[in-house]
Design a protein around this motif. Structure first.
Motif, PDB file in Angstrom:
ATOM      1  N   ALA A 114      -7.107 -15.587   5.204  1.00 42.91           N
ATOM      2  CA  ALA A 114      -7.895 -14.553   4.537  1.00 42.91           C
ATOM      3  C   ALA A 114      -7.473 -14.385   3.080  1.00 42.91           C
ATOM      4  N   HIS A 115      -6.176 -14.530   2.812  1.00 39.41           N
ATOM      5  CA  HIS A 115      -5.692 -14.375   1.437  1.00 39.41           C
ATOM      6  C   HIS A 115      -6.177 -15.525   0.551  1.00 39.41           C
ATOM      7  N   GLN A 116      -6.192 -16.742   1.072  1.00 38.76           N
ATOM      8  CA  GLN A 116      -6.688 -17.866   0.285  1.00 38.76           C
ATOM      9  C   GLN A 116      -8.155 -17.664  -0.085  1.00 38.76           C
ATOM     10  N   LYS A 117      -8.945 -17.169   0.852  1.00 34.35           N
ATOM     11  CA  LYS A 117     -10.338 -16.862   0.547  1.00 34.35           C
ATOM     12  C   LYS A 117     -10.434 -15.731  -0.470  1.00 34.35           C
ATOM     13  N   GLU A 118      -9.554 -14.757  -0.340  1.00 31.82           N
ATOM     14  CA  GLU A 118      -9.548 -13.618  -1.255  1.00 31.82           C
ATOM     15  C   GLU A 118      -9.179 -14.040  -2.678  1.00 31.82           C
ATOM     16  N   ARG A 119      -8.275 -14.996  -2.789  1.00 30.94           N
ATOM     17  CA  ARG A 119      -7.825 -15.458  -4.099  1.00 30.94           C
ATOM     18  C   ARG A 119      -8.904 -16.232  -4.849  1.00 30.94           C
ATOM     19  N   GLU A 120      -9.927 -16.682  -4.158  1.00 35.81           N
ATOM     20  CA  GLU A 120     -11.015 -17.379  -4.842  1.00 35.81           C
ATOM     21  C   GLU A 120     -11.813 -16.430  -5.724  1.00 35.81           C
ATOM     22  N   MET A 121     -11.750 -15.135  -5.435  1.00 38.74           N
ATOM     23  CA  MET A 121     -12.486 -14.137  -6.205  1.00 38.74           C
ATOM     24  C   MET A 121     -11.580 -13.150  -6.931  1.00 38.74           C
ATOM     25  N   ASP A 122     -10.390 -12.937  -6.422  1.00 33.84           N
ATOM     26  CA  ASP A 122      -9.490 -11.909  -6.966  1.00 33.84           C
ATOM     27  C   ASP A 122      -8.270 -12.581  -7.596  1.00 33.84           C
ATOM     28  N   THR A 123      -8.071 -12.359  -8.837  1.00 33.07           N
ATOM     29  CA  THR A 123      -6.909 -12.931  -9.554  1.00 33.07           C
ATOM     30  C   THR A 123      -5.923 -11.853  -9.985  1.00 33.07           C
ATOM     31  N   SER A 124      -6.003 -10.700  -9.347  1.00 36.68           N
ATOM     32  CA  SER A 124      -5.110  -9.608  -9.738  1.00 36.68           C
ATOM     33  C   SER A 124      -3.666  -9.911  -9.336  1.00 36.68           C
ATOM     34  N   ASP A 125      -2.743  -9.111  -9.899  1.00 36.56           N
ATOM     35  CA  ASP A 125      -1.309  -9.336  -9.657  1.00 36.56           C
ATOM     36  C   ASP A 125      -0.657  -8.044  -9.172  1.00 36.56           C
ATOM     37  N   THR A 126      -1.227  -7.482  -8.103  1.00 31.52           N
ATOM     38  CA  THR A 126      -0.675  -6.267  -7.550  1.00 31.52           C
ATOM     39  C   THR A 126       0.529  -6.592  -6.663  1.00 31.52           C
ATOM     40  N   VAL A 127       1.191  -5.543  -6.191  1.00 29.18           N
ATOM     41  CA  VAL A 127       2.343  -5.736  -5.316  1.00 29.18           C
ATOM     42  C   VAL A 127       1.927  -6.450  -4.030  1.00 29.18           C
ATOM     43  N   TYR A 128       0.818  -6.043  -3.479  1.00 25.84           N
ATOM     44  CA  TYR A 128       0.382  -6.652  -2.218  1.00 25.84           C
ATOM     45  C   TYR A 128      -0.074  -8.097  -2.418  1.00 25.84           C
ATOM     46  N   MET A 129      -0.788  -8.356  -3.502  1.00 30.74           N
ATOM     47  CA  MET A 129      -1.241  -9.716  -3.751  1.00 30.74           C
ATOM     48  C   MET A 129      -0.059 -10.645  -4.009  1.00 30.74           C
ATOM     49  N   ALA A 130       0.946 -10.143  -4.717  1.00 27.08           N
ATOM     50  CA  ALA A 130       2.130 -10.963  -4.963  1.00 27.08           C
ATOM     51  C   ALA A 130       2.891 -11.232  -3.668  1.00 27.08           C
ATOM     52  N   ASN A 131       2.946 -10.257  -2.809  1.00 28.99           N
ATOM     53  CA  ASN A 131       3.631 -10.426  -1.522  1.00 28.99           C
ATOM     54  C   ASN A 131       2.880 -11.436  -0.642  1.00 28.99           C
ATOM     55  N   LYS A 132       1.559 -11.379  -0.667  1.00 29.19           N
ATOM     56  CA  LYS A 132       0.758 -12.358   0.088  1.00 29.19           C
ATOM     57  C   LYS A 132       0.905 -13.758  -0.486  1.00 29.19           C
ATOM     58  N   ASP A 133       1.005 -13.843  -1.823  1.00 30.32           N
ATOM     59  CA  ASP A 133       1.197 -15.150  -2.445  1.00 30.32           C
ATOM     60  C   ASP A 133       2.501 -15.790  -1.974  1.00 30.32           C
ATOM     61  N   ALA A 134       3.547 -14.966  -1.888  1.00 31.24           N
ATOM     62  CA  ALA A 134       4.844 -15.486  -1.454  1.00 31.24           C
ATOM     63  C   ALA A 134       4.782 -15.948   0.000  1.00 31.24           C
ATOM     64  N   LEU A 135       4.116 -15.177   0.870  1.00 32.39           N
ATOM     65  CA  LEU A 135       3.989 -15.568   2.279  1.00 32.39           C
ATOM     66  C   LEU A 135       3.177 -16.851   2.422  1.00 32.39           C
ATOM     67  N   ALA A 136       2.073 -16.980   1.663  1.00 33.33           N
ATOM     68  CA  ALA A 136       1.249 -18.186   1.736  1.00 33.33           C
ATOM     69  C   ALA A 136       2.016 -19.406   1.245  1.00 33.33           C
ATOM     70  N   SER A 137       2.801 -19.252   0.200  1.00 30.77           N
ATOM     71  CA  SER A 137       3.587 -20.368  -0.318  1.00 30.77           C
ATOM     72  C   SER A 137       4.620 -20.844   0.700  1.00 30.77           C
ATOM     73  N   TYR A 138       5.249 -19.911   1.369  1.00 34.64           N
ATOM     74  CA  TYR A 138       6.260 -20.271   2.369  1.00 34.64           C
ATOM     75  C   TYR A 138       5.622 -20.870   3.625  1.00 34.64           C
ATOM     76  N   ALA A 139       4.569 -20.238   4.136  1.00 29.78           N
ATOM     77  CA  ALA A 139       3.974 -20.687   5.400  1.00 29.78           C
ATOM     78  C   ALA A 139       3.305 -22.048   5.268  1.00 29.78           C
ATOM     79  N   CYS A 140       2.572 -22.270   4.186  1.00 30.08           N
ATOM     80  CA  CYS A 140       1.868 -23.542   4.016  1.00 30.08           C
ATOM     81  C   CYS A 140       2.796 -24.688   3.641  1.00 30.08           C
ATOM     82  N   GLY A 141       4.057 -24.399   3.463  1.00 28.03           N
ATOM     83  CA  GLY A 141       5.023 -25.476   3.238  1.00 28.03           C
ATOM     84  C   GLY A 141       5.330 -26.260   4.506  1.00 28.03           C
TER      85      GLY A 141
END
Length: 288
Positions: free
Chosen positions: A100-127
């Motif tokens: 869901a976050h990857q789909k969300e990032r296609e439209m939302d480029t914000s840098d909020t606390v939650y978006m940054a936390n999701k970015d970190a989880l996606a980077s770790y999990a997709c590794g």
């Protein structure tokens, strides 16, 4: 201290088990019933907390993947739990969240606390390849569901598990229907082999031989004429039937009778013996 989570996999296909463990269910239930306010940490604070945890266990704080594994989630039912723990105890939640976050990032480029936390989880999990494959499958299913909701074609939904994973409902139905047709054909009794005994043939109806006008009627030889029994009474030409040639079929008996009637009448009395070179006299009936 390891950065790689201990994944739960299916013994048959080695796919990830996405169901939540009993421990994960207990944590989610406790989080839901808790009334304590939760203040999310900034990305810097999350990293600082992860490094402190690594140092306490004798790990390497310079290992980026290890730092991500000890980073904590800042929202949701598993807030306060490390990324590594989430992948080990509820892979399905992590996969859904990352997709869901990857789909969300296609439209939302914000840098909020939650978006940054999701970015970190996606980077770790997709590794991890298995998680990345599961995320791709989930995104495909989500896209199909969106298309189905717009078009109303539920047969285009994608199967997300089992031997037919990745196929649409229509493809699965057609495959099952082919298997059913194959089973029904297999259940039909086999055709009986042809008997080795010859089939008795039905005799065709007898057809009399056909004669044409171009064919001449057979004539009796002189020897055959001599061998005939003497006739006591001569038959006049008027009484003898004539042989008419036509395309109508004649039987052998009728043909022989006609030929005999055309032969000259024999002489009444004792048979005359002819010498070599002599011809038999022919008598003609006298018309009255």
């Amino acid at each position: 201290m390891k950065a790689t989570p201990q994944f739960r996999c299916k013994p048959s296909s080695r796919e990830l088990v996405l169901q939540a463990t009993a421990e994960a269910k207990s944590v989610a239930s406790a989080t839901k019933s808790s009334s304590d306010p939760f203040v999310p940490l900034t990305p810097r604070e999350v990293r600082k907390d992860a490094v402190a945890r690594i140092l306490s266990q004798g790990g390497d704080p310079g290992n980026t993947k290890l730092v991500l594994s000890q980073s904590t989630l800042q929202f949701g039912r598993y807030r306060g739990q490390t990324f590594k723990w989430i992948l080990e105890n509820d892979g399905g939640y992590a996969v859904s969240l990352v997709a869901a976050h990857q789909k969300e990032r296609e439209m939302d480029t914000s840098d909020t606390v939650y978006m940054a936390n999701k970015d970190a989880l996606a980077s770790y999990a997709c590794g991890f390849p298995k998680v990345a494959i599961a995320v791709g499958d989930r995104r495909a299913r989500n896209a199909t569901r969106a298309m189905v909701s717009q078009s109303g074609r539920e047969d285009q939904q994608v199967v997300g598990f089992g031997a037919h994973k990745g196929q649409t409902w229509q493809e699965l139905y057609e495959a099952i229907d082919k298997e059913r047709r194959g089973e029904s054909q297999a259940q039909k009794p086999a055709a009986q082999p042809a008997s080795s005994q010859p089939t008795p043939s039905v005799p065709a109806p007898c057809q009399p031989p056909r004669t044409s006008a171009s064919q001449s009627a057979p004539t009796l030889s002189s020897s055959a004429t001599k061998s005939r029994a003497p006739v006591s009474k001569a038959v006049s030409r008027k009484e003898r039937p004539s042989l008419a040639f036509s395309n109508d079929a004649l039987t052998d008996a009728e043909l022989l009778a006609a030929v005999e009637d055309m032969a000259p009448p024999p002489v009444v009395g004792e048979p005359q013996v002819l010498k070599r070179g002599e011809s038999a006299p022919v008598s003609f009936p006298i018309k009255t």
